[in-house]
Motif scaffolding. Structure first.
Motif, mmCIF file in Angstrom:
data_model
loop_
_atom_site.group_PDB
_atom_site.id
_atom_site.type_symbol
_atom_site.label_atom_id
_atom_site.label_comp_id
_atom_site.label_asym_id
_atom_site.label_seq_id
_atom_site.Cartn_x
_atom_site.Cartn_y
_atom_site.Cartn_z
ATOM 1 N N TYR A 78 15.545 2.019 82.596
ATOM 2 C CA TYR A 78 14.827 0.804 83.519
ATOM 3 C C TYR A 78 16.307 0.092 83.955
ATOM 4 O O TYR A 78 17.131 0.146 83.185
ATOM 5 N N THR A 119 10.703 -1.925 74.536
ATOM 6 C CA THR A 119 11.661 -3.196 74.578
ATOM 7 C C THR A 119 11.621 -4.233 75.530
ATOM 8 O O THR A 119 11.253 -5.340 75.510
ATOM 9 N N LEU A 120 11.117 -3.560 77.017
ATOM 10 C CA LEU A 120 10.937 -4.344 78.233
ATOM 11 C C LEU A 120 9.402 -4.913 78.129
ATOM 12 O O LEU A 120 9.198 -6.026 78.771
ATOM 13 N N GLU A 121 8.525 -4.151 77.335
ATOM 14 C CA GLU A 121 6.994 -4.629 77.675
ATOM 15 C C GLU A 121 7.205 -5.846 76.680
ATOM 16 O O GLU A 121 6.292 -6.705 76.874
ATOM 17 N N VAL A 167 10.795 -13.000 82.988
ATOM 18 C CA VAL A 167 11.152 -13.128 81.736
ATOM 19 C C VAL A 167 11.329 -14.706 81.466
ATOM 20 O O VAL A 167 12.111 -15.204 82.171
ATOM 21 N N THR A 202 16.840 -10.001 75.590
ATOM 22 C CA THR A 202 16.473 -8.645 75.943
ATOM 23 C C THR A 202 17.127 -8.202 74.359
ATOM 24 O O THR A 202 16.381 -7.217 73.739
ATOM 25 N N VAL A 215 18.709 -0.652 80.730
ATOM 26 C CA VAL A 215 18.216 -0.613 79.459
ATOM 27 C C VAL A 215 17.600 0.862 79.427
ATOM 28 O O VAL A 215 16.667 1.216 80.158
ATOM 29 N N SER A 253 13.280 1.892 75.649
ATOM 30 C CA SER A 253 13.552 1.067 76.724
ATOM 31 C C SER A 253 12.046 0.337 77.184
ATOM 32 O O SER A 253 12.030 -0.761 77.244
ATOM 33 N N VAL A 271 12.131 -5.131 88.217
ATOM 34 C CA VAL A 271 12.254 -4.047 87.122
ATOM 35 C C VAL A 271 12.360 -2.818 87.879
ATOM 36 O O VAL A 271 11.293 -2.622 88.809
ATOM 37 N N LEU A 299 9.648 -7.843 76.038
ATOM 38 C CA LEU A 299 10.517 -8.954 76.910
ATOM 39 C C LEU A 299 9.664 -9.654 77.693
ATOM 40 O O LEU A 299 9.601 -10.978 77.965
ATOM 41 N N THR A 300 8.991 -8.890 78.575
ATOM 42 C CA THR A 300 8.194 -9.362 79.641
ATOM 43 C C THR A 300 6.850 -10.002 79.420
ATOM 44 O O THR A 300 6.125 -10.713 79.936
ATOM 45 N N LEU A 343 17.142 -4.205 85.034
ATOM 46 C CA LEU A 343 16.788 -5.430 85.223
ATOM 47 C C LEU A 343 17.594 -6.043 86.508
ATOM 48 O O LEU A 343 19.019 -6.131 86.100
#
Length: 453
Positions: A219, A179-181, A201, A235, A171, A176, A208, A183-184, A221
């Motif tokens: 990042y 998006t990942l914050e 997740v 995601t 990602v 990015s 990560v 997601l998690t 995953l």
């Protein structure tokens, strides 16, 4: 068999039957996220990344090639070889195998692990992550060199190929982190560049890693293959509001050239192919392009300094495979070549692209955004060869055709005008004007201060 056992059996069959007739006797091997990816793969088109089949495009290559600069992408690098090395002497072995200093290698840290042969040529390179005190994960285009070298010694360490059991998703791009914050469900701003930690997740533990293969904030995953479909879909959903795009195989290699990163098997051939530690995925076909080697296959090999991976303060005293050869090179003032970028003349490129619409002999076609296999082209100055160009790419972000080039230092200054000879010997070759430029082609944003975002 359960899903994990089925993937392992298929993976091993593909490796074992690498020379078997296609389809009839060699099983198809897909990403662990193939079901989720298929929902957006409207064209139903696939291409090979190593032994794995991945979608070529999701929307279109122009949109996908720009996502890491304008928003972010979700790409699948599960095809990479994934090898866990563990044991009392695991660190000692890895420090000997690679040229980088591992004496201050902390848990969760990531290192670029460049592995040489005894002649000081790059045999393999990838990312090494320290998972625990005596456990490390190496991900690369191939881990065969590592596995073979370990088998040749008496190290108190073991290696396990965990490739079919793990996914790797990238990602990358300015969106990015958001998006990942999402997601998690947690802040990831404590993860510095080249560091990693565990997150979750939907209750599934994932690693990560903050990496920078795109030259942007980005990042990776890493997680269990059995959850790949669910995490891919989650995601995509998490990144929707931030403009995330799914990245097809057709667009994956473009960012590496923009970021000035040479890719194993595309911009050079690994020296390991001459040994029993040969990578399994580089055994088909031969390089294209106008370059004609004087010394056979070894002319496609590279020393680390020719790829921008040399030592800034000279060859260190510590012991590692290939050190003696690098020290001898340094004493002779070698290598005399360095990695630079080339911007190709737009008019000359357009003439090649438009050649099927005109008269005369047709030159080799230019695939867009770039060709699929390794292509090595001669770089000329006053009719004399002064280097080799690779990775010719149409960059929509730069609105230019660009490539990497290993050049004689006498012709490596930014602004130097050179000529790239396009086309294989025996074809209607074309001379394309180009200008030497510094790398990377665009600003390096990998180390973005995320605390300020």
């Amino acid at each position: 068999m359960d899903t994990a056992e089925t993937r392992r059996a298929t993976y091993e069959a593909v490796l074992r039957l690498k020379d078997a007739p296609f389809v009839a006797q060699r099983p198809a091997y897909f990403s662990p996220a193939a079901a989720a990816q298929d929902e957006s793969n409207a064209l139903g088109s696939y291409g090979h990344f190593a032994q794995t089949l991945l979608p070529l495009e999701y929307t279109d290559w122009v949109e996908e090639c720009g996502a890491h600069v304008t928003s972010c992408y979700l790409g699948d690098w599960s095809s990479l070889h994934k090898v866990v090395v563990r044991g009392r002497q695991a660190l000692d072995f890895l420090a000997w195998l690679g040229m980088r200093d591992l004496s201050r290698f902390e848990k969760g840290q990531i290192k670029h692990h460049v592995q040489l042969d005894e002649h000081g040529r790059v045999a393999s390179e990838g990312i090494l992550c320290r998972l625990a005190e005596e456990e490390f994960l190496y991900t690369a285009g191939s881990g065969d060199w590592l596995l073979w070298q370990l088998s040749q010694g008496s190290w108190d360490a073991e290696a396990e190929d965990v490739s079919p059991g793990r996914f790797i998703f990238g990602v990358q791009g300015p969106a990015s982190l958001d998006t990942l914050e999402k997601l998690t469900g947690e802040s990831l701003r404590d993860i510095a560049f080249s560091r990693s930690r565990t997150a979750a997740v939907a209750g599934v533990p994932v690693q990560v890693l903050r990496t920078g293969i795109s030259g942007e904030l980005g990042y990776e995953l890493h997680g269990p293959a059995g959850h790949a479909d669910a995490i891919w879909s989650a995601t995509v959903a998490a990144g929707g509001q931030f403009g995330l795009r799914q990245l097809g195989l057709r667009s994956q290699p473009v960012q590496h050239i923009e970021a000035g990163i040479a890719t194993n098997g595309l911009d050079y051939l690994p020296a390991s192919i001459l040994t029993p530690g040969a990578p399994r995925q580089f055994r088909r076909g031969r390089p294209g392009g106008s370059f004609v080697p004087d010394n056979g296959i070894t002319d496609y090999f590279r020393k680390p300094a020719e790829l921008g991976w040399g030592f800034r303060k000279g060859v260190p005293d510590r012991d590692f495979l290939g050190r003696a050869a690098l020290a001898a090179d340094a004493a002779r003032g070698e290598p005399q070549r360095t990695l630079m970028g080339l911007r190709w003349n737009t008019e000359d490129v357009a003439a090649v692209l438009a050649s099927p619409l005109g008269a005369g002999d047709l030159p080799d076609p230019m695939e867009v955004p770039r060709g699929r296999g390794p292509v090595f082209d001669q770089v000329l100055a006053a009719g004399r060869r002064v280097g080799v160009s690779t990775g010719r790419t149409l960059s929509v972000n730069l609105r230019s055709t660009i490539s990497l080039a290993v050049l004689d230092q006498t012709h490596a200054a930014p602004g130097t005008d050179v000529v790239v000879l396009w086309g294989r010997p025996g074809t209607a070759q074309r001379e394309i004007r180009a200008t030497v430029t510094a790398l990377p082609f665009k600003p390096d944003r990998r180390r973005t201060d995320v605390s300020a975002l």
